[in-house]
Design an enzyme around this catalytic site. Sequence first.
Site, PDB file in Angstrom:
ATOM      1  N   SER A 120     -11.462  -0.119   2.787  1.00  0.00           N
ATOM      2  CA  SER A 120     -10.681  -0.405   3.994  1.00  0.00           C
ATOM      3  C   SER A 120     -10.090   0.898   4.533  1.00  0.00           C
ATOM      4  O   SER A 120      -9.295   1.546   3.859  1.00  0.00           O
ATOM      5  CB  SER A 120      -9.563  -1.396   3.690  1.00  0.00           C
ATOM      6  OG  SER A 120     -10.099  -2.616   3.227  1.00  0.00           O
ATOM      7  N   GLU A 127      -5.603   4.256   5.790  1.00  0.00           N
ATOM      8  CA  GLU A 127      -5.260   4.035   4.384  1.00  0.00           C
ATOM      9  C   GLU A 127      -5.630   5.236   3.523  1.00  0.00           C
ATOM     10  O   GLU A 127      -4.864   5.623   2.642  1.00  0.00           O
ATOM     11  CB  GLU A 127      -5.945   2.770   3.863  1.00  0.00           C
ATOM     12  CG  GLU A 127      -5.502   2.375   2.473  1.00  0.00           C
ATOM     13  CD  GLU A 127      -5.927   0.961   2.095  1.00  0.00           C
ATOM     14  OE1 GLU A 127      -6.212   0.739   0.911  1.00  0.00           O
ATOM     15  OE2 GLU A 127      -5.958   0.084   2.976  1.00  0.00           O
ATOM     16  N   ARG A 149       0.818  -1.218   0.000  1.00  0.00           N
ATOM     17  CA  ARG A 149       0.000   0.000   0.000  1.00  0.00           C
ATOM     18  C   ARG A 149       0.848   1.263   0.000  1.00  0.00           C
ATOM     19  O   ARG A 149       0.489   2.276   0.608  1.00  0.00           O
ATOM     20  CB  ARG A 149      -0.964   0.017   1.196  1.00  0.00           C
ATOM     21  CG  ARG A 149      -1.925  -1.148   1.244  1.00  0.00           C
ATOM     22  CD  ARG A 149      -2.870  -1.172   0.041  1.00  0.00           C
ATOM     23  NE  ARG A 149      -3.691  -2.364   0.080  1.00  0.00           N
ATOM     24  CZ  ARG A 149      -3.373  -3.532  -0.479  1.00  0.00           C
ATOM     25  NH1 ARG A 149      -2.244  -3.640  -1.168  1.00  0.00           N
ATOM     26  NH2 ARG A 149      -4.162  -4.567  -0.383  1.00  0.00           N
TER      27      ARG A 149
END
Length: 351
Positions: free
Chosen positions: A239, A343, A160
């Site tokens: 998420s 995130e 990520r």
Amino acid sequence: MHVLHDAPLAPLTTFRLGGPALRLVTAETDAEVIDAVREADDSGTPLLVVGGGSNLVIGDKGFQGTALRIATRGVELRGTTLELAAGEVWSDAVARSVEAGLAGIECLAGIPGSAGATPIQNVGAYGQEVSATISEVVAYDRRAGETVTLSNEECDFSYRHSRFKADPERYVVLRVRFELADAGGMSAPIKYAETARALGVEPGDRVPLDRARETVLKLRAGKGMVLDADDHDTWSAGSFFTNPILTEEQFAAFQERVRERLGEGAEPPAYPAGEGRRKTSAAWLIDKAGYTKGYGTGPARISTKHTLALTNRGEATTEDLLALAREVVAGVREAFGITLVNEPVMVGVGL
């Protein structure tokens, strides 16, 4: 190029949250994107780049600068190479690749947002990450004042994360090139256990491309991860927290906390994450810390379908969302000694 002043930004995000921008510029060509960036940089104006808005948390006060909405279009397929303009809708691009019989991104179906955002976040799900198929990224380098082409290696991809995320003020992604695989209409080997179970195959097996895509879409929809204006569980950024990656020492301490809280035989999820490291599940941490599906009584709550998604139930403000996020972070830290990391990109706010 289209320009609006005091323009609402909430409708451009999947959270449907955030105040206005002083100025909103919509660019439909690479040249317009570059012109808008140069104009902001030359005048010292703060710049916010907006793609699909699926990974943004914008403060209630909005953005005191120019928001640049990238609405470029263009899909080019040359053999197994797929080139996408940054403004292309990602889920549509995945469908196009499946229709063309090319494997490599079929398990990334249904992820909201634009193609240009995928290398920034190194988007991944169900056993695939874009870093495995991206060959090059064409971007405008604000520091050098020129368009550059970065190889996969130069993108510095990790979980990520990427060179673009590490230095968010430097690059504006214009085009992304993917090198896919012709496997005779079959998918890439299925890596994710949940996907394999849903498909009725073993990890490592291949299935028809359209079957892989449709199965992932069903899995995502069951978790509220496919956009639906009538379903407030999808008024989210997907998420909200990344899965923590721990050293072996940190993981051992974490295991001890788990056993203290849940009993001697309790074991947390653990996945390989490189030499000497293990990844655990943020969703599991949130649930076991007491923040179950549907948690909350206010206008911002945990999704009724997935504990990793924080949602706007229709009347929330960004501060409502952040209050919930901070509560979850504090609760998980107290329970397990792990600090969750958001995130989505935060604009004018933070945890």
